[in-house]
Design a protein around this motif. Structure first.
Motif, PDB file in Angstrom:
ATOM      1  N   ARG A  43    -107.605  73.280 -23.072  1.00 51.73           N
ATOM      2  CA  ARG A  43    -106.177  73.443 -23.384  1.00 51.73           C
ATOM      3  C   ARG A  43    -105.455  72.095 -23.348  1.00 51.73           C
ATOM      4  O   ARG A  43    -104.633  71.780 -24.218  1.00 51.73           O
ATOM      5  N   ARG A  47    -103.506  70.333 -26.414  1.00 49.51           N
ATOM      6  CA  ARG A  47    -102.069  70.011 -26.342  1.00 49.51           C
ATOM      7  C   ARG A  47    -101.808  68.547 -26.700  1.00 49.51           C
ATOM      8  O   ARG A  47    -100.806  68.232 -27.329  1.00 49.51           O
ATOM      9  N   GLU A  54    -100.310  76.261 -30.671  1.00 48.22           N
ATOM     10  CA  GLU A  54    -100.677  77.054 -29.489  1.00 48.22           C
ATOM     11  C   GLU A  54    -102.168  76.829 -29.224  1.00 48.22           C
ATOM     12  O   GLU A  54    -102.997  77.061 -30.101  1.00 48.22           O
TER      13      GLU A  54
END
Length: 103
Positions: A43, A47, A54
């Motif tokens: 994640r 990011r 998302e």
């Protein structure tokens, strides 16, 4: 360029310990800890690469695949880390997960 060798070494060590762990230890939580780490690192990398998107969740590929999953996620993150502070944070995440995993 940021030297991420400490991160890749730490995650490679964790992955080796997972590969050597008995199935019973993986079932008692080591695999779940490793998967949680892999998901968190993935994640984070996503990011950084695309802040507007998302992040997708890394799938659960089974307890015998988690060593590979943390390796891939950490190596992906190592490519996009920008500074020593982020590197230290990533190292801390790996070390804490390994302690919780008990391997």
């Amino acid at each position: 360029m940021l030297d991420t060798t400490p991160l890749t070494r730490a995650v490679d060590h964790f992955a080796d310990r997972l590969r050597a762990a008995p199935q019973s230890r993986l079932q008692r939580g080591a695999a779940a800890e490793a998967l949680a780490l892999a998901r968190e690192l993935a994640r984070w990398a996503q990011r950084v690469e695309d802040p507007a998107a998302e992040p997708m969740e890394m799938p659960d590929a089974g307890m015998f695949a988690v060593a590979d999953q943390i390796t891939v996620a950490a190596h992906d993150l190592a490519v996009v880390l920008r500074n020593e502070g982020e590197l230290a944070e990533a190292l801390m995440l790996v070390e804490e997960a390994q302690k919780r995993a008990g391997v």
